[in-house]
Write an enzyme that holds these catalytic residues in place. Structure first.
Site, PDB file in Angstrom:
ATOM      1  CB  SER A 171      44.781  89.575  58.614  1.00 14.00           C
ATOM      2  OG  SER A 171      45.251  89.516  59.948  1.00 14.00           O
ATOM      3  CG  HIS A 221      41.986  87.050  55.492  1.00 17.55           C
ATOM      4  ND1 HIS A 221      43.007  86.413  56.149  1.00 17.55           N
ATOM      5  CD2 HIS A 221      41.178  87.553  56.457  1.00 17.55           C
ATOM      6  CE1 HIS A 221      42.826  86.519  57.458  1.00 17.55           C
ATOM      7  NE2 HIS A 221      41.721  87.209  57.667  1.00 17.55           N
ATOM      8  CG  HIS A 222      48.520  88.915  55.400  1.00 17.30           C
ATOM      9  ND1 HIS A 222      49.392  88.101  54.707  1.00 17.30           N
ATOM     10  CD2 HIS A 222      49.243  90.003  55.769  1.00 17.30           C
ATOM     11  CE1 HIS A 222      50.590  88.672  54.682  1.00 17.30           C
ATOM     12  NE2 HIS A 222      50.523  89.828  55.304  1.00 17.30           N
ATOM     13  CB  SER A 223      44.744  83.465  55.917  1.00 19.49           C
ATOM     14  OG  SER A 223      43.490  83.707  55.314  1.00 19.49           O
TER      15      SER A 223
END
Length: 475
Positions: A34, A151-153
């Site tokens: 991600s 990170h996509h988070s």
């Protein structure tokens, strides 16, 4: 780097939201990475010491950039963000010469993109803040590149652009004596406390959900026919949004996510806008139509004719006044027209489909499912994270910066975005940067072994769409 006062509010939530937690927990690099990546082409090599100090300032101003993830001991709730007490820029910022391009050290665009793809695929250290950056020296013409991955988070594409707009400068000259913001935001680092807090929050969420269910139940008893109709409508919407509408292409089926390949295209925003206007569509409609035109050519080159392919598209749920950063999006699947040769008709078909998607009752269904998935064993989260894997193509378009920007004295000439491959064969992203549409295409190298052919086909598809917006007879 300089930024407005709101920079300290970027991604300031103390916990992940449900979608962020699902992306975090379902990640299994490299196939389920991600990671979002930006490759900035700079007109010269920035001053290294100035670049380091700019990062020191920015990471002091943005609490999230110095925070790590702390998970509950058991999946009773959401992960928390906590300051990394051992944070150092040496773990997150590097410089290098381009390690490709032969003995003269002068690589080309393909060399840079190969390096960037390899860099993007390298897993994050999940015990540290979830970003890394590298300055790449030695590009032809005295240029350099800055490659940033997150990170996509941490954020979606729009939040990432908000961040970059905040920390880049609007002048080449150094800004002296920038005030060093006080970074006092810190979440819990003890996993027992995180677990207790998450459990308390989770109980509140479940109580709220049960109350809503009870209210729906009472309404159903009062008017059962209307409730049944709404339930059937929602079920139909759920099927349209979350399930693949057609079979995938056999040409793109052998995807593993083990080999990322980065391709780039670009065009003038004014030209793409003209093409969209000629068809009565949006810039995004024209962008997607160009991708489908390229994929039609790719399939033709392999002697395969398909009417449609399954496609996924993220849809922003941001509203004016929402805090910057974080993730506020959903995704939907639809049957994308592949056989349509007329670019005008293709743009119109895409526009009709995307407008319909935005009215679907179940558009944000994944967000509704995420809380339950996050509290199940990790294997379930991994399976849920692969819901988009049945799409052949995913496409995302983000409005970028309209004014020139600088990084430690170097002007950003281009900014190419690359999204992760959540099981899809091709992930295409576009950012408009100072009047130029920068297309970054992440390709599964096992699903598409002949990436040079794909690149040529996508370029032809873009040219075809742009040509539809030019006056008759103009090349």
């Amino acid at each position: 780097m300089s930024g407005p006062p709101r920079i300290t509010d970027w991604a300031s939530a103390p916990r992940m939201n449900e979608i962020e937690a699902l992306m975090w927990r379902s990640e299994r690099p490299p196939a389920q990475s991600s990671t979002i990546t930006a490759v900035m082409i700079l007109d010269c090599t920035p001053d290294w010491e100035r670049l380091v100090e700019a990062h020191r300032w920015a990471t002091s101003a943005i609490p999230r950039s110095r925070q790590r993830v702390v998970e509950p001991l058991v999946p009773v709730g959401l992960p928390a963000w906590s300051v990394d007490e051992h944070f150092t820029l040496d773990h997150h910022l590097w410089r290098t010469g381009l390690p490709y391009g032969g003995s003269d050290g002068g690589g080309d665009g393909a060399d840079l993109m190969s390096f960037a793809a390899d860099f993007a695929m390298r897993p994050f250290d999940r015990t540290r803040p979830l970003w890394e950056a590298v300055l790449v020296d030695g590009l032809p013409g005295g240029r350099a590149a800055y490659v940033l991955k997150m990170h996509h988070s941490l954020t979606d594409g729009i939040g990432g652009i908000q961040l970059l707009s905040s920390v880049q400068s609007n002048t080449r000259e150094h800004t002296p004596d920038k005030p060093m913001p006080a970074n006092t935001v810190s979440g819990p680092s003890d996993r027992i406390r995180v677990t207790l807090d998450a459990a308390t929050d989770g109980i509140g969420s479940w109580v709220g959900a049960l109350t809503s269910v009870a209210q729906v139940g009472l309404e159903s008893l009062r008017n059962p026919l209307a409730a049944t109709g709404r339930a059937l409508d929602y079920a139909g919407s759920l099927r349209r949004v979350l399930t693949p509408p057609v079979e995938g292409s056999p040409l793109l089926s052998d995807r593993t996510g083990q080999r990322w390949r980065f391709l780039t295209l670009e065009c003038r925003l004014a030209e793409l806008r003209s093409a969209a206007k000629a068809a009565g569509g949006s810039v995004n409609d024209a962008f997607v139509a160009s991708l489908l035109g390229g994929l039609r050519r790719y399939h033709d080159a392999h002697g395969l004719e398909l009417e449609q392919i399954p496609m996924a598209m993220p849809i922003s749920l941001r509203r004016e006044g929402d805090p910057e950063g974080g993730n506020k999006f959903t995704a939907a699947m639809f049957a994308a027209p592949l056989a349509q040769a007329d670019p005008i008709a293709r743009i119109q078909a895409i526009g009709h489909t995307t407008r319909s998607l935005r009215t679907e009752a179940a558009l944000d269904a994944f967000s509704a499912l995420a809380p339950a998935l996050n509290r199940l064993p990790s294997a379930v989260a991994v399976a849920a994270g692969r819901l988009g894997a049945r799409a052949d193509l995913s496409a995302s378009n983000v409005r970028g910066q309209t004014e020139p920007s600088y990084l430690a004295g170097a002007r950003v000439e281009r900014m190419f975005p690359f999204g992760p491959l959540p099981g899809v064969a091709i992930m295409a992203s576009m950012i408009s940067h100072v009047g130029v549409c920068c297309l970054g295409i992440n390709v599964d190298g096992d699903a598409v072994p002949d990436t040079e052919l794909l690149s040529e086909c996508l370029a032809a598809g873009l040219d075809e769409v742009l040509g539809s917006g030019r006056p008759s007879g103009e090349l």
